[in-house]
Design an enzyme around this catalytic site. Structure first.
Site, short mmCIF file in Angstrom:
data_model
loop_
_atom_site.label_atom_id
_atom_site.label_comp_id
_atom_site.label_asym_id
_atom_site.label_seq_id
_atom_site.Cartn_x
_atom_site.Cartn_y
_atom_site.Cartn_z
N SER A 1 -22.90 18.27 -64.50
CA SER A 1 -22.44 17.15 -63.80
C SER A 1 -23.53 16.14 -63.43
CB SER A 1 -21.52 17.14 -62.78
OG SER A 1 -20.71 17.25 -62.93
N LYS B 1 -25.18 10.81 -55.17
CA LYS B 1 -23.68 10.39 -55.36
C LYS B 1 -23.05 10.50 -54.87
CE LYS B 1 -21.13 14.17 -58.91
NZ LYS B 1 -20.82 15.30 -59.41
N SER C 1 -19.71 14.78 -64.13
CA SER C 1 -19.67 13.49 -63.00
C SER C 1 -20.14 12.60 -62.05
CB SER C 1 -18.25 14.36 -62.08
OG SER C 1 -18.87 15.29 -61.10
#
Length: 498
Positions: free
Chosen positions: A173, A74, A149
């Site tokens: 997330s 990420k 996210s």
């Protein structure tokens, strides 16, 4: 000394003295060279999930748990020399000068890092239309949210473009995109995976975790990245890496009634969350019934404070997130990403003009809370402890707690010209069952359990189906029990046919 493309002092002589002792942790770039670093062409980024591509492997590799496997990180996780976008134009020009602990551990275990996956704007959206690089498309149907996210991580794993990915979970997330993308995502026990070298919103919410296509792959990846790193104080209670349990041993569980003697419980309050689709509840109950076939007893348990968990999380994440952004996290042992900090604070007009609505929400709500309710953060922090105590009490009687991961299937993207309220409306109630466990710190696994037809968006007339997910929660440090439940359910069921 630093490879930031931007001088941390911003060329201000009065600030440069503060950076004379700026310490950069060393990275062995001879052993782990950064190769083929590039921004992906659109043709090589079909779902908008790649933030940056590269190729990093151990040139002295001699096997390892992750040998021959590929991974995405990420884009709030540091990889030295590879730009970090954080999905935003709020800050620009950040190129980390160190590797995050998880970056180093994947490489040491023989894994290949293939790039950075898109992170939603400043990690502050649970849908996938907020990134400055554009929307991230659901792997099952374009036009729908991949969740956030850690949107890019979920999509790249689901598409098979990487074997696994690391997500960051501060309210759901990891689990939200895992649920929307039909993969397995674990938010581990708080501190089990060191957060060193990763961008934070609010430190007591911070969790890094594995995202994979199967439970067994998830267990193997967790083995490689977990354990105290003697840097991040969040990890100090975790076992040493050499003493991390062999989570992958779940593959050896017997076939006949493997959960005999285990007691599971559905949290009643998780079935009445805002925006709930009754079809999701039906799918969840069907999935839970399969645990009985595996030998477990399944009951219901009432944990009233669970319904307030998301509100408690809000009190911490808004007030604490605002303070962390304006003054930096204080009172902590670890490594500060000074280059990132210097781009966020002090904030200028250009930053604000380029801020996503959710980022403005954090600043405005946080400032309002600090000025008008100065004790809110302290109260919410103590309520987080009460929340943990309530789950712990239930887990004294039960081995595992169960909830739907999300209250509804993935929604369609907000329109490009959507107002802030229209953007936020796409995620109302979405993290009601995930955010409470960021505050309590318990391990929580998102596992795909079925498919449901969409009710809105471009795929309605075509009967498009999207994944449904179940959340499996265990005691602190008992990821093994969580993996056992998930692995055995997965082994016995074909979720895409449910």
């Amino acid at each position: 000394m630093s490879v930031f493309s931007l001088d941390p002092s911003h060329g201000n002589p009065s600030l440069q003295k503060q950076w004379i002792s700026y310490y950069v942790p060393p990275v062995d770039e001879e052993r782990f060279p950064r190769e083929n670093i590039h921004f992906p062409e659109k043709a090589d980024n079909s779902h908008g999930a790649w933030a940056w591509k590269c190729s990093i492997v151990d040139k002295k590799a001699k096997g390892g748990k992750l040998q021959g496997k590929t991974f995405a990180l990420k884009d709030n996780i540091a990889v030295k020399g590879v730009p970090m976008l954080l999905g935003t134009n709020f800050i620009k020009g950040l190129v980390p000068d160190c590797d995050a602990t998880v970056t180093t551990r994947i490489l040491n275990a023989g894994g290949k890092i293939s790039g950075k996956s898109v992170c939603e704007n400043m990690c502050q959206s649970a849908t996938s239309h907020s990134s400055a690089t554009g929307v991230v498309e659901n792997p099952f149907a374009k036009g729908y949210s991949a969740g956030g996210s850690s949107s890019g991580s979920g999509v790249l794993v689901a598409l098979g473009e990487v074997d696994g990915a690391i997500g960051a979970d501060q309210g759901g997330s990891i689990r939200v995109p895992a649920a929307n993308c039909g993969i397995v995502g674990l938010k581990p026990t708080f501190g089990l995976v060191p957060y060193t070298g990763s961008g934070s919103n609010e430190p007591t919410n911070d969790h890094l975790g594995p995202m994979t296509r199967t439970v067994l792959d998830n267990a193997v990846l967790l083995e490689a990245i977990s354990g105290n790193d003697n840097i991040d104080d969040r990890s100090f209670a975790a076992p040493a890496p050499s003493k991390v349990p062999a989570y992958s041993s779940v593959k050896d569980l017997p076939a006949d009634k493997p959960l005999k003697g285990k007691k599971f419980a559905v949290i009643i309050e998780s079935l009445s969350t805002p925006g709930r689709d009754p079809r999701v509840t039906k799918s969840f109950k069907l999935a839970v019934s399969r645990f009985v076939e595996l030998g477990a007893t399944v009951e219901e348990v009432s944990i009233p404070i669970h319904s307030k968990g998301a509100a408690i999380w809000t009190g911490v994440s808004k007030g604490g997130g605002f303070l962390a952004k304006t003054s930096g996290s204080f009172g902590r042992r670890g490594h500060q990403m000074l280059g990132l900090n210097s781009l966020i604070h002090p904030m200028g007009q250009e930053n604000w003009d380029n801020a996503y609505s959710a980022t403005k929400n954090v600043y405005l709500n946080g400032l309002y809370a600090v000025e008008n309710f100065p004790l809110l953060l302290a109260k919410a922090t103590n309520l987080s402890r009460q929340l943990r105590d309530a789950y712990d009490a239930a887990l004294e009687e039960y081995d595992i707690l169960l909830t739907p991961t999300l209250p509804y299937v993935a929604t369609s993207h907000a329109a490009p010209d959507a107002t802030p309220l229209e953007q936020i409306a796409k995620q109302i109630g979405l993290t009601s069952n995930t955010a409470p466990f960021n505050q309590s710190g318990h391990p929580a696994l998102a596992l795909p359990i079925g498919m449901l037809e969409v009710l809105e968006g471009p795929g309605v007339e075509d009967g498009v189906k999207l994944p449904v997910s179940m959340q499996i929660i265990g005691k602190w440090w008992d990821e093994m029990a969580v993996y056992e439940a998930g692995f055995l359910w997965e082994r016995s069921n074909d979720w895409k046919q449910m």
